[in-house]
Scaffold this active site. Structure first.
Site, PDB file in Angstrom:
ATOM      1  N   SER A 105     -20.499  42.200 -78.392  1.00  0.00           N
ATOM      2  CA  SER A 105     -20.535  43.422 -78.509  1.00  0.00           C
ATOM      3  C   SER A 105     -22.090  44.009 -78.131  1.00  0.00           C
ATOM      4  CB  SER A 105     -20.462  43.886 -80.034  1.00  0.00           C
ATOM      5  OG  SER A 105     -18.938  43.774 -80.217  1.00  0.00           O
ATOM      6  N   THR A 125     -21.380  39.950 -87.463  1.00  0.00           N
ATOM      7  CA  THR A 125     -20.192  38.943 -87.143  1.00  0.00           C
ATOM      8  C   THR A 125     -20.178  37.886 -88.254  1.00  0.00           C
ATOM      9  OG1 THR A 125     -19.582  37.282 -85.674  1.00  0.00           O
ATOM     10  CG2 THR A 125     -21.675  37.778 -85.639  1.00  0.00           C
ATOM     11  N   ILE A 126     -18.969  37.456 -88.629  1.00  0.00           N
ATOM     12  CA  ILE A 126     -18.919  36.471 -89.670  1.00  0.00           C
ATOM     13  C   ILE A 126     -19.382  34.850 -89.009  1.00  0.00           C
ATOM     14  CG2 ILE A 126     -17.053  37.532 -90.764  1.00  0.00           C
ATOM     15  CD1 ILE A 126     -15.136  35.187 -89.912  1.00  0.00           C
ATOM     16  N   ASP A 127     -19.365  34.965 -87.879  1.00  0.00           N
ATOM     17  CA  ASP A 127     -19.900  33.532 -87.127  1.00  0.00           C
ATOM     18  C   ASP A 127     -21.258  33.286 -87.273  1.00  0.00           C
ATOM     19  OD1 ASP A 127     -17.135  34.044 -86.278  1.00  0.00           O
ATOM     20  OD2 ASP A 127     -17.502  34.570 -84.342  1.00  0.00           O
ATOM     21  N   LYS A 213     -14.694   7.498-104.535  1.00  0.00           N
ATOM     22  CA  LYS A 213     -14.060   8.960-104.820  1.00  0.00           C
ATOM     23  C   LYS A 213     -12.437   8.773-104.787  1.00  0.00           C
ATOM     24  CE  LYS A 213     -17.903  11.286-102.872  1.00  0.00           C
ATOM     25  NZ  LYS A 213     -18.423  12.613-102.480  1.00  0.00           N
ATOM     26  N   ARG A 256     -12.123  36.809 -92.997  1.00  0.00           N
ATOM     27  CA  ARG A 256     -12.672  38.194 -92.543  1.00  0.00           C
ATOM     28  C   ARG A 256     -12.500  39.209 -93.602  1.00  0.00           C
ATOM     29  NH1 ARG A 256     -11.589  37.958 -86.254  1.00  0.00           N
ATOM     30  NH2 ARG A 256     -10.379  39.757 -86.536  1.00  0.00           N
TER      31      ARG A 256
END
Ligand code: ADP
Ligand code: F6P
Length: 323
Positions: A105, A125-127, A213, A256
């Site tokens: 964008s 942006t979530i990235d 673990k 998102r």
């Protein structure tokens, strides 16, 4: 400049609404007429403008997504698309444009700026793959959502002594995976910035079991060459030799959809306001972000081709902490 338009573009990110609200109310307080553009560059090309006043942006600060809608718009990559967008802005007598979105964008914002449009960007942006802001809008909320899921998955992984592969978004950027891996206590983290072979990941899990673990969580970035599908295929092929039971969860678009956390609301508010203040002061062609805790403006020309590096120290720390 009398009239300013705001658009949201690309992948929606929690905080976009808060940025729209701040931009509109700041513009109105400066005596400007504010417009929204529906569905990002698709709406810009079509001249799909809607007047926005303080009441139109009420009740949205706490909502994820974007009240204006967003889009991926291949037509805007073409000369004709961009010329049509510039024509619509001039037809609507729009003197300035705020573009709220990610890397792609902001490349579009730069293209408009090159064509003479007064434009400011808001890093969203979530990235978190956009240079010019330490953390982009939406990334922190997406991380919280991923963490909630990882915490839940650990409960069942531990009950059954299983390995869970959890794939998070991020496109080609490993930020979400690295941070989710560290904060979620993952036994292994697979990111595009530090590719590992499936066998190396398998050995990390085997080692974790050898150290006592009872289960393991592996966080995989969707952009890694060996993503969750590739790893799952490999582990299934070698199941007998490796000797662990595996489940895969892809968090996908769930990440998102959250309500923006406090950090994203506050950052979005500061950046939305700053984007309009910059236009009003005839400062444009810049991306507004938060760097070192302060609002900063970086030239769009500089940020759109730059690659944001991941913190090498955090990558090392993640390995130490997985012991
Ligand atoms: P994001 O902004 O979240 O990174 P995209 O990469 O999908 O999302 O970009 C959103 C939109 O921005 C694209 O659909 C396209 O319309 C526009 N865009 C992307 N890259 C460019 C570019 N290099 N030049 C002009 N416009 C672009
Ligand atoms: O850029 C944000 C993002 O959510 C990426 O993490 C992901 O790869 C992509 O968008 C998904 O795009 P879409 O919503 O178009 O499927």
């Amino acid at each position: 400049m009398k009239r300013i338009a705001v658009l949201t573009s690309g992948g929606d990110a929690p905080g976009m609404n808060a940025a729209i609200r701040a931009a509109v109310r700041t513009g109105v307080s400066l005596g400007l007429e504010m417009l929204g553009v529906r569905h990002g560059y698709t709406g810009l090309i079509a001249g799909d403008f809607v007047p926005l006043g303080p009441r139109e942006v009420g009740g949205i600060i706490e909502r994820g997504g974007t009240m204006l809608g967003s889009s991926r718009c291949p037509a805007f990559l073409t000369e004709e698309g961009q010329v049509a967008a510039v024509r619509q802005l001039s037809r609507g007598d729009v003197g300035g444009l705020v573009v709220i979105g990610g890397n792609g964008s902001q490349s579009g914002a730069h293209a408009l700026s090159q064509r003479g449009v007064c434009v400011t960007g808001v890093a969203s942006t979530i990235d978190n793959d956009l240079v010019g802001s330490d953390v982009t809008l939406g990334a922190t909320t997406a991380l919280d959502i991923a963490l909630e899921a990882i915490d839940r998955l650990r409960v069942t992984a531990s009950a059954h002594g299983r390995v869970f592969l959890v794939e998070v978004m991020g496109r080609r950027c490993g930020y979400l995976a690295l941070m989710a891996g560290i904060a979620g206590g993952a036994e292994a983290i697979v990111i595009p910035e530090a590719e590992q072979s499936p066998e190396a990941v398998a050995m990390a899990i085997r080692e974790a079991y050898r150290r006592g673990k009872s289960h393991a969580i592996v966080i995989v970035a969707e952009g890694a060459r060996h993503d969750a599908d590739a790893l799952s295929y490999y582990f299934t092929q070698h199941a007998e030799r490796l000797g662990f039971e595996l489940r895969v969860t892809k968090l996908g678009h769930v990440q998102r959809g959250g309500a923006p956390c406090a950090f994203d609301r506050l950052s979005a508010t500061l950046l939305g306001a700053a984007a309009v203040e910059h236009l009003n002061a005839d400062r444009h062609g810049v991306l507004l972000g938060i760097t070192g805790g302060r609002v900063t403006a970086s030239a769009l020309a500089d940020v759109i081709h730059a690659v944001k590096p991941l913190d090498a120290h955090l990558m090392e720390l993640a390995q130490v902490l997985s012991r």
